[in-house]
Scaffold this motif. Structure first.
Motif, PDB file in Angstrom:
ATOM      1  N   PHE A 121       0.840  -1.191   0.000  1.00  0.00           N
ATOM      2  CA  PHE A 121       0.000   0.000   0.000  1.00  0.00           C
ATOM      3  C   PHE A 121       0.875   1.240   0.000  1.00  0.00           C
ATOM      4  CE2 PHE A 121      -0.192   1.675   4.510  1.00  0.00           C
ATOM      5  CZ  PHE A 121       0.853   0.909   4.988  1.00  0.00           C
ATOM      6  N   TRP A 170      -0.771   4.374   0.944  1.00  0.00           N
ATOM      7  CA  TRP A 170      -1.766   5.287   1.512  1.00  0.00           C
ATOM      8  C   TRP A 170      -1.135   6.520   2.155  1.00  0.00           C
ATOM      9  CZ3 TRP A 170      -4.327   4.058   6.811  1.00  0.00           C
ATOM     10  CH2 TRP A 170      -5.366   4.956   7.073  1.00  0.00           C
ATOM     11  N   ARG A 194       0.330   8.870  -0.486  1.00  0.00           N
ATOM     12  CA  ARG A 194      -0.671   9.483  -1.379  1.00  0.00           C
ATOM     13  C   ARG A 194      -1.352  10.681  -0.725  1.00  0.00           C
ATOM     14  NH1 ARG A 194      -3.158   7.067  -5.868  1.00  0.00           N
ATOM     15  NH2 ARG A 194      -1.828   5.392  -6.631  1.00  0.00           N
ATOM     16  N   HIS A 195      -1.500  10.611   0.569  1.00  0.00           N
ATOM     17  CA  HIS A 195      -2.268  11.637   1.281  1.00  0.00           C
ATOM     18  C   HIS A 195      -1.447  12.185   2.449  1.00  0.00           C
ATOM     19  CE1 HIS A 195      -5.483   9.909  -1.130  1.00  0.00           C
ATOM     20  NE2 HIS A 195      -5.187   8.720  -0.617  1.00  0.00           N
ATOM     21  N   HIS A 228      -2.200  13.347   6.499  1.00  0.00           N
ATOM     22  CA  HIS A 228      -1.731  12.453   7.553  1.00  0.00           C
ATOM     23  C   HIS A 228      -0.818  13.191   8.525  1.00  0.00           C
ATOM     24  CE1 HIS A 228      -3.460   8.668   6.328  1.00  0.00           C
ATOM     25  NE2 HIS A 228      -2.987   8.780   5.109  1.00  0.00           N
ATOM     26  N   PRO A 245     -14.590   2.867   1.792  1.00  0.00           N
ATOM     27  CA  PRO A 245     -13.616   3.783   2.402  1.00  0.00           C
ATOM     28  C   PRO A 245     -14.300   4.805   3.309  1.00  0.00           C
ATOM     29  CG  PRO A 245     -14.054   4.470   0.154  1.00  0.00           C
ATOM     30  CD  PRO A 245     -14.860   3.213   0.379  1.00  0.00           C
ATOM     31  N   ASN A 290      -9.550   8.762   4.350  1.00  0.00           N
ATOM     32  CA  ASN A 290      -9.591   7.461   3.706  1.00  0.00           C
ATOM     33  C   ASN A 290      -8.952   7.488   2.323  1.00  0.00           C
ATOM     34  OD1 ASN A 290     -11.706   5.324   5.160  1.00  0.00           O
ATOM     35  ND2 ASN A 290     -12.045   7.450   5.752  1.00  0.00           N
ATOM     36  N   GLU A 291      -8.436   6.344   1.930  1.00  0.00           N
ATOM     37  CA  GLU A 291      -7.949   6.170   0.562  1.00  0.00           C
ATOM     38  C   GLU A 291      -9.130   6.272  -0.388  1.00  0.00           C
ATOM     39  OE1 GLU A 291      -6.367   6.327  -2.435  1.00  0.00           O
ATOM     40  OE2 GLU A 291      -4.773   5.696  -1.057  1.00  0.00           O
ATOM     41  N   SER A 348     -11.103   0.883  -2.444  1.00  0.00           N
ATOM     42  CA  SER A 348     -10.323   0.498  -1.271  1.00  0.00           C
ATOM     43  C   SER A 348     -11.237   0.310  -0.071  1.00  0.00           C
ATOM     44  CB  SER A 348      -9.280   1.575  -0.948  1.00  0.00           C
ATOM     45  OG  SER A 348      -9.862   2.650  -0.228  1.00  0.00           O
ATOM     46  N   ALA A 401      -7.936   2.075   3.511  1.00  0.00           N
ATOM     47  CA  ALA A 401      -6.498   2.007   3.738  1.00  0.00           C
ATOM     48  C   ALA A 401      -5.789   1.200   2.654  1.00  0.00           C
ATOM     49  CB  ALA A 401      -6.213   1.397   5.111  1.00  0.00           C
TER      50      ALA A 401
END
Length: 415
Positions: free
Chosen positions: A234, A236, A239-240, A244, A356, A363-364, A369, A372
């Motif tokens: 993953f 995740w 990507r974000h 986070h 998600p 969330n992804e 997804s 996650a």
């Protein structure tokens, strides 16, 4: 979002992200497992017995914890580890459910929790972290442990000392737990159910993906059920990443026990430096082994702040870090795990989600997804010699461990 809410989600999240701590190659490591303590009274959440063991292999080294205590053991788990907040990595707990000696089912079951979880939160009381700690606002107080125990299964669960510990350590302790369960019950094999990081590390054991001091798989598993498993990794967190970071950097109000993809971030107009809370540190020793790039399958969201430098490395407007490929090169085990392959003697089941909607988390959303893990990763057949069945349910990553539909599917597969 308040610090308390982030803390609850940190305690519940079965996938964390971190740096794989290198362990010495000890080909001649001492091989013994010692029972240190037995607990039969005052146990919470329905457990009948808990034992604490120490793996005597000299390969087990003390792992680094986040310096501010966010990764420390708490509550019942801390007490079972001898009232030690940061247990040595050689220790592990073996939980016994009611009926572990008398259950009518011939094959015992071992439950393996994920990162940032405990056997209590994952399997016995999804409400152990309070509201929002289970993927939704209101959480049930019983889980898969009670569900399977009530159906006559001899149920056990493992508890790990470091909640985002080295995957090689976890895989070796899964072997230790399987060995102890077989000796206790007289069963030839054990059914293993792993959730999230626990699924990845259980698969590592069965696939004999190990270091020179590790134990090769020797046929002790009848069925392997992977719940929300990142079978093809993953990305995740990368990507974000900016979102986070807000949940992680303390100067921004964060307390989430997961590594940031950045070492630096602007909080309230000032650059803050936290390599200790990032992938580039050592406080999250078992999560970058699950990192894998999905940018060639699902395009990155260009609407997210510093999206390019977060994923590919560099300094953006508000963040700075080395990018996902640096972390993958440092220690990802996704491709080695696929290459190792599972033995054909072990049927593998994949339980996945496609909703998600985990409460309080980003969330992804750039591809199908569970919030996650991409569905395509969870259901990936790569490296599975005996892929027995796959099911995708309308559940998020955290609900996969305790919802009624998920528990029914798992019980049906155990059969």
């Amino acid at each position: 979002m308040g610090r308390r809410s982030w803390t609850r989600m940190a305690a519940a999240l079965g996938l964390a992200a971190g740096a794989l701590l290198a362990t010495p190659a000890a080909a001649t490591a001492t091989r013994s497992v010692t029972l240190e303590a037995t607990y039969t009274s005052g146990l919470e959440n329905g457990w009948a017995l808990v034992e604490r063991y120490r793996d005597g292999s000299t390969a087990f080294q003390a792992e680094t914890y986040p310096p501010d205590g966010r990764g420390d053991q708490k509550g019942q788990t801390r007490r079972l580890f001898g009232d030690v907040a940061r247990p040595h990595s050689s220790r592990f707990l073996l939980y016994h459910a009611p009926g572990w000696q008398t259950g009518a089912k011939s094959t015992p079951v071992l439950l393996v929790h994920g990162a940032n979880q405990t056997a209590d939160l994952a399997w016995a009381n999804p409400n152990a972290a309070g509201s929002y700690g289970c993927g939704q606002a209101s959480c049930p107080t019983t889980g898969l442990m009670q569900h399977l125990s009530g159906q006559g299964y001899k149920v056990f669960a493992i508890g790990f000392p470091h909640v985002t510990g080295d995957g090689h350590y976890w895989a070796e302790q899964i072997h230790d737990a399987v060995t102890r369960i077989r000796a206790k019950t007289g069963a030839a094999q054990v059914d293993v159910i792993g959730w999230s990081k626990g699924a990845f590390n259980a698969r590592m054991y069965v696939s004999s993906l190990r270091k020179s001091w590790g134990t090769a798989y020797a046929g002790g598993v009848r069925k392997l059920i992977l719940v929300g498993g990142p079978n093809k990794g993953f990305d995740w967190g990368y990507r974000h990443g900016w979102t986070h970071d807000f949940a992680i950097f303390p100067e921004c109000g964060g307390s989430l026990n997961a590594p940031a993809p950045h070492t630096q971030m602007v909080c309230y107009g000032l650059w803050r430096n936290h390599p200790d809370l990032s992938y580039e540190g050592t406080a999250y020793p078992g999560s970058d082994d699950m990192l894998y790039r999905w940018d060639n399958v699902y395009p990155l969201s260009t609407a997210e702040q510093d999206w390019y430098t977060t994923y590919y490395g560099g300094t953006g407007f508000y963040t700075a870090g080395r990018g996902i490929q640096w972390a993958i090169d440092r220690g990802s085990l996704v491709q080695p795990l696929i290459n190792a392959g599972t033995p054909s003697s072990v049927p593998v089941y994949q339980l996945c989600g496609n909703m998600p909607d985990m409460a309080l988390l980003h969330n992804e959303h750039t591809g199908p997804s569970d919030g996650a893990v991409f569905v395509a990763s969870c259901t990936a057949p790569d490296g599975l010699a005996n892929r027995a069945a796959t099911a995708t349910l309308p559940l998020n990553h955290l609900k996969l461990g305790w919802s009624a539909t998920a528990m029914s599917q798992i019980a049906a597969w155990l059969g």
